[in-house]
Design an enzyme around this catalytic site. Structure first.
Site, PDB file in Angstrom:
ATOM      1  N   GLY A  31       0.849  -1.196   0.000  1.00  0.00           N
ATOM      2  CA  GLY A  31       0.000   0.000   0.000  1.00  0.00           C
ATOM      3  C   GLY A  31       0.879   1.239   0.000  1.00  0.00           C
ATOM      4  N   HIS A  34       2.740   4.887  -4.911  1.00  0.00           N
ATOM      5  CA  HIS A  34       3.365   6.106  -5.440  1.00  0.00           C
ATOM      6  C   HIS A  34       3.801   5.849  -6.879  1.00  0.00           C
ATOM      7  CE1 HIS A  34       7.068   3.959  -4.751  1.00  0.00           C
ATOM      8  NE2 HIS A  34       6.797   3.850  -3.462  1.00  0.00           N
ATOM      9  N   GLY A  36       6.550   5.152  -8.191  1.00  0.00           N
ATOM     10  CA  GLY A  36       7.411   3.975  -8.367  1.00  0.00           C
ATOM     11  C   GLY A  36       6.561   2.728  -8.589  1.00  0.00           C
ATOM     12  N   HIS A  37       5.494   2.588  -7.784  1.00  0.00           N
ATOM     13  CA  HIS A  37       4.583   1.449  -7.985  1.00  0.00           C
ATOM     14  C   HIS A  37       3.902   1.547  -9.352  1.00  0.00           C
ATOM     15  CE1 HIS A  37       4.340   1.552  -3.395  1.00  0.00           C
ATOM     16  NE2 HIS A  37       4.782   0.333  -3.658  1.00  0.00           N
ATOM     17  N   GLN A  61       6.855  -8.095   8.366  1.00  0.00           N
ATOM     18  CA  GLN A  61       8.008  -7.319   7.890  1.00  0.00           C
ATOM     19  C   GLN A  61       8.308  -6.080   8.727  1.00  0.00           C
ATOM     20  OE1 GLN A  61       6.444  -7.850   3.492  1.00  0.00           O
ATOM     21  NE2 GLN A  61       8.247  -6.566   3.505  1.00  0.00           N
ATOM     22  N   LYS A 178      15.183  -0.953  -6.251  1.00  0.00           N
ATOM     23  CA  LYS A 178      15.640  -0.183  -5.086  1.00  0.00           C
ATOM     24  C   LYS A 178      15.868  -1.121  -3.906  1.00  0.00           C
ATOM     25  CE  LYS A 178      13.021   2.900  -2.594  1.00  0.00           C
ATOM     26  NZ  LYS A 178      13.374   2.814  -1.176  1.00  0.00           N
ATOM     27  N   SER A 214       9.366   6.475  -2.445  1.00  0.00           N
ATOM     28  CA  SER A 214       9.147   5.524  -1.361  1.00  0.00           C
ATOM     29  C   SER A 214       7.851   5.941  -0.672  1.00  0.00           C
ATOM     30  CB  SER A 214      10.307   5.596  -0.368  1.00  0.00           C
ATOM     31  OG  SER A 214       9.898   5.071   0.876  1.00  0.00           O
ATOM     32  N   SER A 215       7.113   4.967  -0.148  1.00  0.00           N
ATOM     33  CA  SER A 215       5.849   5.302   0.530  1.00  0.00           C
ATOM     34  C   SER A 215       6.106   6.210   1.726  1.00  0.00           C
ATOM     35  CB  SER A 215       5.162   4.023   1.007  1.00  0.00           C
ATOM     36  OG  SER A 215       5.026   3.137  -0.067  1.00  0.00           O
ATOM     37  N   ARG A 216       7.291   6.084   2.321  1.00  0.00           N
ATOM     38  CA  ARG A 216       7.553   6.856   3.539  1.00  0.00           C
ATOM     39  C   ARG A 216       7.967   8.302   3.253  1.00  0.00           C
ATOM     40  NH1 ARG A 216      10.499   1.946   5.179  1.00  0.00           N
ATOM     41  NH2 ARG A 216       9.076   0.718   6.412  1.00  0.00           N
TER      42      ARG A 216
HETATM   43  O1  PAF Z   1       8.596  -4.296  -1.286  1.00  0.00           O
HETATM   44  C1  PAF Z   1       7.457  -4.400  -0.798  1.00  0.00           C
HETATM   45  O2  PAF Z   1       6.597  -3.534  -0.978  1.00  0.00           O
HETATM   46  C2  PAF Z   1       7.131  -5.605   0.063  1.00  0.00           C
HETATM   47  O3  PAF Z   1       8.254  -6.093   0.707  1.00  0.00           O
HETATM   48  C3  PAF Z   1       6.424  -6.715  -0.705  1.00  0.00           C
HETATM   49  C4  PAF Z   1       7.281  -7.270  -1.818  1.00  0.00           C
HETATM   50  C5  PAF Z   1       5.124  -6.202  -1.258  1.00  0.00           C
HETATM   51  C6  PAF Z   1       6.074  -7.877   0.237  1.00  0.00           C
HETATM   52  O4  PAF Z   1       5.225  -7.460   1.260  1.00  0.00           O
END
Ligand code: PAF
Length: 310
Positions: A31, A34, A36-37, A61, A178, A214-216
């Site tokens: 989630g 951004h 990059g996604h 994670q 990245k 980056s999301s952050r």
């Molecule tokens: O890079 C990420 O966003 C996460 O580590 C992933 C690959 C979605 C796994 O939760």
């Protein structure tokens, strides 16, 4: 755009696509979508009939504090996915992905136990700590870069991607370069358990000021953002030295550290220079090389990677 929350519904949807002979591209995400996604999704669209994304904030994670602070806005993520013409968002609950874990805090307990036994070369899959199909990443892939400090982060990423591959059965899956160690680990994980799935790495996308998306990043003030950029400048300087012929890892590393240390708001968590293929560091730089840094800007952890193909 279809939205699916349950594994059962996903199975039906995927079976139908497979019956129709469609190729499936998957972009797994946490989630906080951004640009990059979006690049990953665009690539998936170009190369497959159907593009799926998963949005799942994976507790395996994160430490609890980071998990609670993760910037996610599902409505905004939906808008981004729709604008990129994604066909389906898989957005399961934690219970759906980890049916045997009783409460969310259980995930955070296991992270303290970082020195688990792990095979040197092989992935291991087992039911452990209430987690079905928990994947332990082999030592020769995990004890590299900042995996040395928190190997469980990669066990968490490998476990959830294993589960997503099982449910969504993509032909191709896309991940950012990245997170270069994650990419290496997931490529090997797929080779071990899903030989029909191709893992594809996509180059890092940078914003107009060159900060890697980056999301952050949304958590940074303008001043902090400026400081974070010093890390990219340090990596670029390292690349310049290498291209000019400097092959002593220690010299290049120190030159990069000096640039970052000049920024009081930035604290290096981990910085290293490793060989691209093995992710191993050595005294001499030779062949394709990765410059990698993980750092904190006022408590916000970011990473950046620069690949030097010689
Ligand atoms: O890079 C990420 O966003 C996460 O580590 C992933 C690959 C979605 C796994 O939760």
């Amino acid at each position: 755009m279809k939205m699916i929350e349950s594994v059962y519904q996903a199975n039906t949807y995927i079976a139908d696509l497979k019956n129709k002979g469609k190729t499936i591209g998957l972009v797994p995400t946490l989630g906080g979508l951004h640009s990059g996604h979006q690049l990953l999704m665009q690539k998936a669209r170009e190369e497959n009939d159907i593009t799926l994304i998963s949005i799942f904030l994976n507790p395996m994670q994160f430490r609890k504090k980071q998990f609670d602070a993760y910037p996610s806005d599902f409505e905004q993520d939906k808008r981004v996915a729709k604008a990129t013409q994604v066909d389906m968002i898989f957005h399961p609950t934690v219970k759906e992905m980890f049916p045997f874990v009783e409460q969310i805090d259980d995930f955070f307990k296991y992270q303290e136990n970082e020195l688990i036994d792990r095979d040197r070369e092989h992935f291991v899959r087992e039911d452990k700590n209430g987690i079905d199909n928990l994947i332990s990443v082999p030592a020769n892939l995990v004890y590299r870069l900042d995996g040395t400090m928190h190997p469980w982060v990669f066990d968490g990423a490998a476990t959830i991607v294993y589960k997503l591959f099982e449910v969504l059965q993509p032909h191709n899956a896309y991940f950012g370069e990245k997170d270069i160690q994650q990419l290496a680990i997931l490529t090997n994980m797929a080779a071990s358990y899903f030989p029909d799935i191709t893992v594809i790495g996509v180059p890092t996308l940078r914003d107009a000021d060159q900060l890697a998306f980056s999301s952050r990043n949304v958590l940074l003030s303008a001043e902090q953002r400026q400081s974070a950029l010093s890390v990219y400048h340090a990596l670029q300087h390292g690349e310049k030295l290498i291209r000019e012929g400097e092959s002593d890892t220690h010299i290049v590393l120190n030159a990069m550290k000096e640039i970052i240390k000049a920024q009081p708001l930035v604290q290096i968590d981990y910085i290293d220079i490793v060989e691209k293929g093995s992710l191993q560091s050595s005294k001499q730089i030779k062949g394709d090389t990765i410059l990698y840094a993980a750092f904190f800007v006022k408590g916000i952890r970011l990473t950046d990677t620069l690949i030097v193909d010689l």
